[in-house]
Design an enzyme around this catalytic site. Structure first.
Site, PDB file in Angstrom:
ATOM      1  CE1 TYR A   1      22.464  45.909  36.557  1.00 40.83           C
ATOM      2  CE2 TYR A   1      23.489  46.272  38.696  1.00 40.83           C
ATOM      3  CZ  TYR A   1      23.435  46.513  37.327  1.00 40.83           C
ATOM      4  OH  TYR A   1      24.351  47.368  36.754  1.00 40.83           O
TER       5      TYR A   1
ATOM      6  CB  SER B   1      27.670  46.346  38.059  1.00 40.15           C
ATOM      7  OG  SER B   1      27.294  47.164  39.145  1.00 40.15           O
TER       8      SER B   1
HETATM    9  P1  NDP Z   1      21.143  53.540  30.409  1.00 38.95           P
HETATM   10  O1  NDP Z   1      19.759  53.181  30.834  1.00 38.95           O
HETATM   11  O2  NDP Z   1      21.478  54.957  30.129  1.00 38.95           O
HETATM   12  O3  NDP Z   1      21.548  52.668  29.126  1.00 38.95           O
HETATM   13  C1  NDP Z   1      21.146  51.353  28.981  1.00 38.95           C
HETATM   14  C2  NDP Z   1      21.311  50.982  27.528  1.00 38.95           C
HETATM   15  O4  NDP Z   1      20.938  49.609  27.336  1.00 38.95           O
HETATM   16  C3  NDP Z   1      20.420  51.817  26.625  1.00 38.95           C
HETATM   17  O5  NDP Z   1      21.148  52.209  25.478  1.00 38.95           O
HETATM   18  C4  NDP Z   1      19.299  50.862  26.227  1.00 38.95           C
HETATM   19  O6  NDP Z   1      18.835  51.184  24.936  1.00 38.95           O
HETATM   20  C5  NDP Z   1      20.048  49.528  26.227  1.00 38.95           C
HETATM   21  N1  NDP Z   1      19.150  48.382  26.364  1.00 38.95           N
HETATM   22  C6  NDP Z   1      18.344  48.085  27.419  1.00 38.95           C
HETATM   23  N2  NDP Z   1      17.622  46.979  27.140  1.00 38.95           N
HETATM   24  C7  NDP Z   1      18.006  46.573  25.898  1.00 38.95           C
HETATM   25  C8  NDP Z   1      17.623  45.503  25.051  1.00 38.95           C
HETATM   26  N3  NDP Z   1      16.688  44.605  25.409  1.00 38.95           N
HETATM   27  N4  NDP Z   1      18.209  45.388  23.846  1.00 38.95           N
HETATM   28  C9  NDP Z   1      19.137  46.283  23.450  1.00 38.95           C
HETATM   29  N5  NDP Z   1      19.536  47.324  24.195  1.00 38.95           N
HETATM   30  C10 NDP Z   1      18.970  47.461  25.401  1.00 38.95           C
HETATM   31  O7  NDP Z   1      22.099  52.971  31.538  1.00 38.95           O
HETATM   32  P2  NDP Z   1      23.700  52.919  31.683  1.00 38.95           P
HETATM   33  O8  NDP Z   1      24.361  53.592  30.569  1.00 38.95           O
HETATM   34  O9  NDP Z   1      23.979  53.301  33.061  1.00 38.95           O
HETATM   35  O10 NDP Z   1      23.919  51.330  31.587  1.00 38.95           O
HETATM   36  C11 NDP Z   1      24.844  50.726  30.701  1.00 38.95           C
HETATM   37  C12 NDP Z   1      25.443  49.515  31.382  1.00 38.95           C
HETATM   38  O11 NDP Z   1      26.165  49.948  32.529  1.00 38.95           O
HETATM   39  C13 NDP Z   1      24.425  48.504  31.895  1.00 38.95           C
HETATM   40  O12 NDP Z   1      24.885  47.199  31.598  1.00 38.95           O
HETATM   41  C14 NDP Z   1      24.421  48.724  33.390  1.00 38.95           C
HETATM   42  O13 NDP Z   1      24.071  47.567  34.106  1.00 38.95           O
HETATM   43  C15 NDP Z   1      25.856  49.125  33.622  1.00 38.95           C
HETATM   44  N6  NDP Z   1      26.117  49.824  34.872  1.00 38.95           N
HETATM   45  C16 NDP Z   1      25.645  51.103  35.075  1.00 38.95           C
HETATM   46  C17 NDP Z   1      25.909  51.764  36.258  1.00 38.95           C
HETATM   47  C18 NDP Z   1      25.436  53.146  36.549  1.00 38.95           C
HETATM   48  O14 NDP Z   1      25.583  53.616  37.685  1.00 38.95           O
HETATM   49  N7  NDP Z   1      24.859  53.854  35.597  1.00 38.95           N
HETATM   50  C19 NDP Z   1      26.695  51.114  37.319  1.00 38.95           C
HETATM   51  C20 NDP Z   1      27.150  49.795  36.997  1.00 38.95           C
HETATM   52  C21 NDP Z   1      26.875  49.194  35.810  1.00 38.95           C
HETATM   53  P3  NDP Z   1      17.343  51.052  24.385  1.00 38.95           P
HETATM   54  O15 NDP Z   1      16.409  51.340  25.515  1.00 38.95           O
HETATM   55  O16 NDP Z   1      17.304  52.058  23.290  1.00 38.95           O
HETATM   56  O17 NDP Z   1      17.247  49.642  23.884  1.00 38.95           O
END
Ligand code: NDP
Length: 265
Positions: free
Chosen positions: A155, A142
């Site tokens: 985070y 990030s």
């Molecule tokens: P979402 O919340 O849309 O997606 C997060 C994903 O992580 C989901 O598919 C969720 O699936 C999965 N997840 C969460 N906890 C677990 C777990 N314990 N085991 C397996 N899977 C897990 O958010 P984003 O798409 O935005 O986030 C994706 C990545 O991007 C993250 O690492 C986030 O930190 C990073 N990021 C996002 C930004 C943004 O502005 N959106 C900015 C910078 C970085 P499920 O709940 O089905 O398990």
């Protein structure tokens, strides 16, 4: 020029947001996909969205904090496709609480999902790539992995930790033909803030304006694909906020004042 045609790409966090968008774009580019996250119904929805036939896609439900189950998942992935060309370590959760308010349980949770879960899956897949003599790890850090902002202490720490780990892995495995790309997104329009750890053990439960005004996940996914194919080591994808990384490097005092004067969310 490298392409994704017929390449096997394993995506964690594939049930939503960035992972979902990358899955759709990779399917269009001819990749074979392994989709992982906890919510099976959402993975099935994403799999249908990709339009891939069952022989080109595998749904592999996974909780990244359940590290004991990972070796069996790696066996299932190999059993199905015989190889893993790309591992996109993308699952993650965020935070909306100050240091004063965040509990130690929240810090452990953030590190377990965003750092230790990533380390464990990387270690489980590394021998597969070493045997192949090829492979590419891509990890979602990030902008907050390069600087610190309010209400994100755990985070930011978890994302900073990824940089140390993957820079070291890159150095150790380059001679074996492996690659590492660290992706630092800015604000991307996903529901991530809904599941953010808030105060008092509650989830934040809101869609934040910064995310909603952010880059579309599809545009992000297209840039992601270009960066990975050109084997970039580290890449920043987002709007103006990504320039914070350059301020941190060249004008850290100015960035510190800007962040101090901004509201938390
Ligand atoms: P979402 O919340 O849309 O997606 C997060 C994903 O992580 C989901 O598919 C969720 O699936 C999965 N997840 C969460 N906890 C677990 C777990 N314990 N085991 C397996 N899977 C897990 O958010 P984003 O798409 O935005 O986030 C994706 C990545 O991007 C993250 O690492 C986030 O930190 C990073 N990021 C996002 C930004 C943004 O502005 N959106 C900015 C910078 C970085 P499920 O709940 O089905 O398990």
């Amino acid at each position: 020029m490298a392409t994704f045609t017929n390449q096997v790409v394993w995506i964690t966090g594939a049930s939503s947001g960035i992972g979902e968008a990358v899955a759709v774009v990779l399917a269009q580019a001819g990749a074979r996909l392994i989709l992982s996250a906890r919510r099976v119904g959402e993975l099935q929805r994403v799999a249908a969205r990709t339009g891939l036939t069952p022989d080109h896609i595998l749904i592999l439900p996974m909780d990244v904090t359940q590290t004991d189950s990972l070796s069996s998942l790696v066996e299932q992935a190999q059993g199905r496709f015989g190889r893993v060309d790309y591992l996109f370590l993308n699952a993650g959760i965020t935070q909306r609480s100050t240091v004063a308010d965040a509990s130690m349980a929240d810090y452990h949770r953030l590190m377990n999902v965003n750092f230790f879960g990533v380390v464990a899956l990387t270690k489980a897949v590394l021998p597969v790539m070493q045997t192949q003599g090829s492979g590419h790890f891509i990890v979602t850090s990030s902008v907050a992995g390069k600087l610190g902002t309010k209400q994100r202490s755990g985070y930011c720490a978890s994302k900073h930790a990824l940089h140390g780990f993957f820079d070291a892995l890159r150095a150790e495995t380059a001679d074996a033909g492996l690659f590492v790309t660290i992706i630092c997104p800015g604000y991307i329009d996903t529901p991530i803030s809904l599941h953010a750890l808030g105060t008092g053990g509650q989830l934040h439960g809101k869609l934040d304006a910064n995310q909603q005004k952010g880059m579309s996940p599809t545009v992000f996914a297209q840039r992601w694909m270009r960066a990975v194919l050109s084997r970039k080591e580290e890449v920043y994808i987002g709007g103006l906020e990504k320039y914070g990384i350059y301020l941190k490097r060249f004008l850290p005092g100015l960035l510190s004042r800007i962040i101090r004067n901004r509201p938390g969310e």
